[in-house]
Write an enzyme that holds these catalytic residues in place. Structure first.
Site, PDB file in Angstrom:
ATOM      1  N   HIS A 169       0.814  -1.214   0.000  1.00  0.00           N
ATOM      2  CA  HIS A 169       0.000   0.000   0.000  1.00  0.00           C
ATOM      3  C   HIS A 169       0.844   1.259   0.000  1.00  0.00           C
ATOM      4  O   HIS A 169       2.001   1.255   0.395  1.00  0.00           O
ATOM      5  CB  HIS A 169      -0.968   0.031   1.188  1.00  0.00           C
ATOM      6  CG  HIS A 169      -0.316   0.007   2.537  1.00  0.00           C
ATOM      7  ND1 HIS A 169       0.067  -1.160   3.172  1.00  0.00           N
ATOM      8  CD2 HIS A 169       0.025   1.008   3.388  1.00  0.00           C
ATOM      9  CE1 HIS A 169       0.598  -0.865   4.345  1.00  0.00           C
ATOM     10  NE2 HIS A 169       0.596   0.440   4.508  1.00  0.00           N
ATOM     11  N   GLU A 216      -8.202   4.005   9.266  1.00  0.00           N
ATOM     12  CA  GLU A 216      -7.755   3.883   7.883  1.00  0.00           C
ATOM     13  C   GLU A 216      -8.839   3.327   6.986  1.00  0.00           C
ATOM     14  O   GLU A 216      -9.745   2.616   7.434  1.00  0.00           O
ATOM     15  CB  GLU A 216      -6.515   2.991   7.800  1.00  0.00           C
ATOM     16  CG  GLU A 216      -6.784   1.539   8.171  1.00  0.00           C
ATOM     17  CD  GLU A 216      -5.575   0.644   7.900  1.00  0.00           C
ATOM     18  OE1 GLU A 216      -4.488   0.981   8.394  1.00  0.00           O
ATOM     19  OE2 GLU A 216      -5.728  -0.362   7.210  1.00  0.00           O
ATOM     20  N   GLN A 271      -3.984   3.526   1.024  1.00  0.00           N
ATOM     21  CA  GLN A 271      -4.392   3.540   2.426  1.00  0.00           C
ATOM     22  C   GLN A 271      -4.544   4.991   2.864  1.00  0.00           C
ATOM     23  O   GLN A 271      -3.557   5.711   2.980  1.00  0.00           O
ATOM     24  CB  GLN A 271      -3.334   2.830   3.278  1.00  0.00           C
ATOM     25  CG  GLN A 271      -3.659   2.773   4.762  1.00  0.00           C
ATOM     26  CD  GLN A 271      -2.509   2.157   5.558  1.00  0.00           C
ATOM     27  OE1 GLN A 271      -1.448   2.735   5.650  1.00  0.00           O
ATOM     28  NE2 GLN A 271      -2.723   0.968   6.093  1.00  0.00           N
ATOM     29  N   HIS A 296       3.674   6.922   4.329  1.00  0.00           N
ATOM     30  CA  HIS A 296       4.616   5.804   4.238  1.00  0.00           C
ATOM     31  C   HIS A 296       4.253   4.890   3.075  1.00  0.00           C
ATOM     32  O   HIS A 296       3.190   5.027   2.477  1.00  0.00           O
ATOM     33  CB  HIS A 296       4.670   5.005   5.551  1.00  0.00           C
ATOM     34  CG  HIS A 296       3.410   4.270   5.910  1.00  0.00           C
ATOM     35  ND1 HIS A 296       2.407   4.831   6.659  1.00  0.00           N
ATOM     36  CD2 HIS A 296       2.995   3.013   5.632  1.00  0.00           C
ATOM     37  CE1 HIS A 296       1.427   3.936   6.834  1.00  0.00           C
ATOM     38  NE2 HIS A 296       1.762   2.825   6.218  1.00  0.00           N
ATOM     39  N   GLU A 300       7.025   0.396   5.699  1.00  0.00           N
ATOM     40  CA  GLU A 300       6.364  -0.636   6.485  1.00  0.00           C
ATOM     41  C   GLU A 300       6.505  -1.961   5.749  1.00  0.00           C
ATOM     42  O   GLU A 300       6.191  -2.046   4.567  1.00  0.00           O
ATOM     43  CB  GLU A 300       4.866  -0.282   6.636  1.00  0.00           C
ATOM     44  CG  GLU A 300       4.078  -1.290   7.448  1.00  0.00           C
ATOM     45  CD  GLU A 300       2.595  -0.906   7.560  1.00  0.00           C
ATOM     46  OE1 GLU A 300       2.143   0.006   6.829  1.00  0.00           O
ATOM     47  OE2 GLU A 300       1.889  -1.544   8.363  1.00  0.00           O
TER      48      GLU A 300
HETATM   49 CO    CO Z   1       0.600   1.132   6.455  1.00  0.00          CO
END
Ligand code: CO
Length: 136
Positions: free
Chosen positions: A11, A47, A58, A82, A132
């Site tokens: 994502h 989210e 996301q 991120h 991540e």
């Molecule tokens: Co994330």
């Protein structure tokens, strides 16, 4: 050279002030639809995941003022927060980062949203981008 540990871009995470407004815009402009919504209390975020092929956009918004995302929004404003890279084995990928001398935020894999196992890498290590690692 090491073997490739990424299996997909899981994502792209975007921090927003107005989650409903952002969802509505992605729906209207691109026909994107929400596949999953979740409040992750431990991270202080709500989210919405919009599916794109085998990846997600996301959209993230804070649920309280102490949330790292609240601090991010206050400091930098809305935008890219991120990137989640999907891996087959989060612990293995995290160990590889540590072995290469990388600085991590999560010392061990932990639960993420939609039942995943995740770990964050410090942006100082990853050339300015918060990364991540995501294991489904
Ligand atoms: Co994330």
């Amino acid at each position: 050279m090491s073997e490739l540990l990424f299996t997909e871009i899981d994502h792209v995470a975007i921090a927003v002030n107005d989650l409903e407004g952002a969802i509505a815009w992605y729906e209207e402009a691109f026909g994107a639809t929400v596949e999953h919504r979740e409040i992750v209390e431990s991270d202080g975020v709500e989210e919405a995941l919009l599916k794109v092929a085998d990846s997600y956009i996301q959209l993230l918004t804070p649920t309280n003022d102490e949330s790292p995302v609240a601090k991010y929004l206050a400091k930098k404003g809305e935008g890219l927060h991120h990137v989640g890279y999907r891996v087959a084995d989060c612990a293995q990928a995290l160990a590889a980062v540590k072995a290469s001398g990388g600085r991590v935020i999560d010392d061990a894999p932990r639960p993420g949203s939609r039942g995943t196992t995740v770990a964050f890498i410090h942006p100082k290590t990853s050339f300015g981008t918060l990364i991540e690692l995501v294991q489904e």
